[in-house]
Design a protein around this motif. Structure first.
Motif, PDB file in Angstrom:
ATOM      1  N   UNK A  92       0.827  -1.197   0.000  1.00 27.46           N
ATOM      2  CA  UNK A  92       0.000   0.000   0.000  1.00 27.46           C
ATOM      3  C   UNK A  92       0.866   1.254   0.000  1.00 27.46           C
ATOM      4  N   UNK A  93       1.915   1.262   0.818  1.00 28.85           N
ATOM      5  CA  UNK A  93       2.807   2.419   0.870  1.00 28.85           C
ATOM      6  C   UNK A  93       3.514   2.617  -0.471  1.00 28.85           C
ATOM      7  N   UNK A  94       4.003   1.523  -1.050  1.00 33.33           N
ATOM      8  CA  UNK A  94       4.695   1.619  -2.339  1.00 33.33           C
ATOM      9  C   UNK A  94       3.749   2.102  -3.438  1.00 33.33           C
ATOM     10  N   UNK A  95       2.523   1.606  -3.443  1.00 35.68           N
ATOM     11  CA  UNK A  95       1.553   1.990  -4.460  1.00 35.68           C
ATOM     12  C   UNK A  95       1.193   3.463  -4.345  1.00 35.68           C
ATOM     13  N   UNK A  96       1.036   3.951  -3.128  1.00 37.57           N
ATOM     14  CA  UNK A  96       0.685   5.359  -2.918  1.00 37.57           C
ATOM     15  C   UNK A  96       1.809   6.267  -3.393  1.00 37.57           C
ATOM     16  N   UNK A  97       3.052   5.935  -3.030  1.00 34.01           N
ATOM     17  CA  UNK A  97       4.187   6.763  -3.450  1.00 34.01           C
ATOM     18  C   UNK A  97       4.315   6.760  -4.971  1.00 34.01           C
ATOM     19  N   UNK A  98       4.295   5.582  -5.569  1.00 35.93           N
ATOM     20  CA  UNK A  98       4.437   5.491  -7.027  1.00 35.93           C
ATOM     21  C   UNK A  98       3.300   6.201  -7.745  1.00 35.93           C
ATOM     22  N   UNK A  99       2.084   6.048  -7.239  1.00 38.47           N
ATOM     23  CA  UNK A  99       0.931   6.686  -7.874  1.00 38.47           C
ATOM     24  C   UNK A  99       1.043   8.206  -7.816  1.00 38.47           C
ATOM     25  N   UNK A 100       1.473   8.740  -6.684  1.00 41.27           N
ATOM     26  CA  UNK A 100       1.602  10.187  -6.538  1.00 41.27           C
ATOM     27  C   UNK A 100       2.681  10.747  -7.462  1.00 41.27           C
ATOM     28  N   UNK A 101       3.839  10.093  -7.487  1.00 49.94           N
ATOM     29  CA  UNK A 101       4.949  10.572  -8.310  1.00 49.94           C
ATOM     30  C   UNK A 101       4.590  10.508  -9.797  1.00 49.94           C
ATOM     31  N   UNK A 102       4.063   9.370 -10.233  1.00 48.54           N
ATOM     32  CA  UNK A 102       3.680   9.223 -11.640  1.00 48.54           C
ATOM     33  C   UNK A 102       2.613  10.236 -12.037  1.00 48.54           C
ATOM     34  N   UNK A 103       1.677  10.499 -11.150  1.00 45.66           N
ATOM     35  CA  UNK A 103       0.579  11.407 -11.473  1.00 45.66           C
ATOM     36  C   UNK A 103       1.067  12.840 -11.638  1.00 45.66           C
ATOM     37  N   UNK A 104       1.958  13.281 -10.759  1.00 48.00           N
ATOM     38  CA  UNK A 104       2.484  14.648 -10.868  1.00 48.00           C
ATOM     39  C   UNK A 104       3.242  14.814 -12.182  1.00 48.00           C
ATOM     40  N   UNK A 105       4.104  13.864 -12.498  1.00 50.29           N
ATOM     41  CA  UNK A 105       4.866  13.957 -13.749  1.00 50.29           C
ATOM     42  C   UNK A 105       3.944  13.853 -14.956  1.00 50.29           C
ATOM     43  N   UNK A 106       2.874  13.074 -14.841  1.00 50.59           N
ATOM     44  CA  UNK A 106       1.981  12.872 -15.982  1.00 50.59           C
ATOM     45  C   UNK A 106       1.319  14.164 -16.433  1.00 50.59           C
ATOM     46  N   UNK A 107       1.170  15.117 -15.532  1.00 52.32           N
ATOM     47  CA  UNK A 107       0.570  16.406 -15.911  1.00 52.32           C
ATOM     48  C   UNK A 107       1.399  17.091 -16.989  1.00 52.32           C
ATOM     49  N   UNK A 108       2.723  17.069 -16.835  1.00 56.91           N
ATOM     50  CA  UNK A 108       3.589  17.668 -17.850  1.00 56.91           C
ATOM     51  C   UNK A 108       3.655  16.810 -19.108  1.00 56.91           C
ATOM     52  N   UNK A 109       3.677  15.503 -18.947  1.00 61.85           N
ATOM     53  CA  UNK A 109       3.752  14.628 -20.118  1.00 61.85           C
ATOM     54  C   UNK A 109       2.531  14.813 -21.014  1.00 61.85           C
ATOM     55  N   UNK A 110       1.359  14.954 -20.416  1.00 63.05           N
ATOM     56  CA  UNK A 110       0.133  15.129 -21.196  1.00 63.05           C
ATOM     57  C   UNK A 110       0.139  16.470 -21.909  1.00 63.05           C
ATOM     58  N   UNK A 111       0.590  17.521 -21.226  1.00 59.47           N
ATOM     59  CA  UNK A 111       0.594  18.853 -21.839  1.00 59.47           C
ATOM     60  C   UNK A 111       1.607  18.954 -22.975  1.00 59.47           C
ATOM     61  N   UNK A 112       2.783  18.366 -22.779  1.00 57.45           N
ATOM     62  CA  UNK A 112       3.820  18.437 -23.807  1.00 57.45           C
ATOM     63  C   UNK A 112       3.485  17.518 -24.985  1.00 57.45           C
ATOM     64  N   UNK A 113       2.697  16.491 -24.724  1.00 48.39           N
ATOM     65  CA  UNK A 113       2.406  15.506 -25.757  1.00 48.39           C
ATOM     66  C   UNK A 113       3.426  14.391 -25.784  1.00 48.39           C
ATOM     67  N   UNK A 114       3.946  14.044 -24.615  1.00 50.22           N
ATOM     68  CA  UNK A 114       4.990  13.028 -24.499  1.00 50.22           C
ATOM     69  C   UNK A 114       4.447  11.676 -24.036  1.00 50.22           C
ATOM     70  N   UNK A 115       3.189  11.412 -24.261  1.00 49.64           N
ATOM     71  CA  UNK A 115       2.633  10.137 -23.804  1.00 49.64           C
ATOM     72  C   UNK A 115       3.363   8.962 -24.440  1.00 49.64           C
ATOM     73  N   UNK A 116       3.605   9.039 -25.747  1.00 46.63           N
ATOM     74  CA  UNK A 116       4.312   7.962 -26.429  1.00 46.63           C
ATOM     75  C   UNK A 116       5.774   7.914 -25.997  1.00 46.63           C
ATOM     76  N   UNK A 117       6.358   9.086 -25.708  1.00 47.86           N
ATOM     77  CA  UNK A 117       7.729   9.115 -25.206  1.00 47.86           C
ATOM     78  C   UNK A 117       7.812   8.444 -23.836  1.00 47.86           C
ATOM     79  N   UNK A 118       6.781   8.635 -23.019  1.00 46.16           N
ATOM     80  CA  UNK A 118       6.738   7.953 -21.733  1.00 46.16           C
ATOM     81  C   UNK A 118       6.718   6.447 -21.911  1.00 46.16           C
TER      82      UNK A 118
END
Length: 286
Positions: free
Chosen positions: A20-46
C-alpha cells in the motif's frame, strides 16, 4: 463481513502495508509527472522510456549497481537513438519511437532470460506489488521524494517549457536542458513504478492520471492536485480489490485508473461527452 473488517483485515499483513505504501508513493509521483507529459504531448515518449529502461535495470542488477543508474543511462540512450533514427532518414518520429523502444525492450527480455540470478527478474516486467520488501520500499520512497522535490522546485520552468518553449528560451531558459531534465526524471519515475506495475503497465500510470485531470480542469495548478488525488485513490482501491478478489494487484490498480478516466471522459462538466450534453440541455431548458 462488515465494511470495517473489509478495510482493516488486509492491514494486518505486513506485505499488504508495504504494498500500500509503495503503491501510494508510485501513484503520486507518476501522477504529478503525468501532468507535464500530457501537456507536452509526451505520452508515447513515456511509453518508450519506460520500456527502454528494462535492459539498464537488468545490467545494473548484474553489476551490483543501483537500478536508478541503469534506468537513467538507458532512458537517455533510448531518447538519443530515437533522435538518430528520426533525423537520419525518412523514418518519422512515431515509427522511430516504436522501433527503438521495442528493440530495447526485447534486449531487456533477452538479458533476463540469460542472466543467472537468485532473484526473479520477471517482476521488473510484470511488477510484484505484494512482494515489496523493506529495502524496495526505501528505494521507492527515496527516488519518489527526489523526483517530487525536483518537479515542485522547477514547476514554473517546466510549465513554461510545456506551454511555450520559444518564450522559455526568450527569457533565458534552456528548453533543451529542461527537456533533458524531464526525461531524466521520467527515467527515475519508471524505476519507482517498476515494482508496482512492471515495465509493461508503467505507461498507464504515467498517462492516465494527467489525462483524467485534464478532463476535469483547465487550470494546470488544479491538475497538479487532481491527478495525484485520482491516482492515489485508484492505487488504494485497486489494491484492496485485488486482495479481496484475489487478482493481480498491479493490473487492478491500472484497471481502476482506467475506470476513473472513463467516468471523467463521460461525465466531466465541461469536457465529458455526456457532461457537455447535460449542460447544453440545461441551458436550452432555461
Amino acid at each position: 463481513m462488515t465494511p470495517y473488517e473489509l478495510l482493516v483485515e488486509p492491514l494486518g499483513y505486513g506485505f499488504v502495508v508495504r504494498a500500500l505504501a509503495a503503491a501510494v508513493v508510485a501513484a503520486a509521483v507518476c501522477a504529478v509527472l503525468s501532468c507535464w507529459l500530457v501537456l507536452i504531448g509526451w505520452s508515447l515518449m513515456g511509453d518508450a522510456v519506460s520500456h527502454a529502461v528494462l535492459p539498464g535495470v537488468v545490467l545494473a542488477h548484474v553489476l551490483g549497481a543501483p537500478f536508478a543508474l541503469g534506468a537513467v543511462v538507458f532512458g537517455f540512450l533510448g531518447v538519443a537513438l530515437i533522435g538518430v533514427v528520426r533525423d537520419g532518414g525518412r523514418v518519422k518520429e512515431d515509427a522511430a519511437i516504436g522501433i527503438v523502444f521495442t528493440t530495447l525492450f526485447a534486449l531487456g527480455l533477452v538479458l533476463i532470460s540469460v542472466t543467472p540470478s537468485q532473484t526473479d527478474l520477471n517482476h521488473v516486467v510484470f511488477g510484484n506489488l505484494l512482494g515489496v520488501a523493506r529495502a524496495d520500499l526505501a528505494q521507492i520512497a527515496a527516488l519518489g521524494a527526489l523526483v517530487l522535490v525536483a518537479l515542485l522546485l522547477k514547476r514554473r520552468d517546466f510549465t513554461l517549457y510545456a506551454f511555450d518553449p520559444v518564450h522559455a528560451h526568450a527569457i533565458g531558459l534552456n528548453p533543451r536542458l529542461l527537456g533533458a531534465a524531464l526525461l531524466g526524471l521520467l527515467a527515475l519515475t519508471c524505476v519507482v513504478a517498476l515494482q508496482v506495475v512492471g515495465v509493461v503497465l508503467v505507461v498507464a500510470m504515467l498517462v492516465i492520471p494527467g489525462a483524467t485531470a485534464h478532463l476535469l480542469t483547465d487550470r494546470f495548478g488544479r491538475m497538479l492536485v487532481i491527478a495525484p488525488a485520482v491516482s492515489v485513490g485508484a492505487a488504494v482501491l485497486g489494491l484492496y480489490l485485488s486482495y479481496h478478489l484475489n487478482t493481480a494487484s498491479g493490473g487492478m490498480v491500472v484497471l481502476v485508473q482506467g475506470g476513473l478516466f472513463l467516468l471523467a471522459h463521460l461525465f466531466a462538466p465541461r469536457h465529458g461527452l455526456l457532461g457537455r450534453r447535460i449542460a447544453a440541455n440545461r441551458r436550452t431548458a432555461a
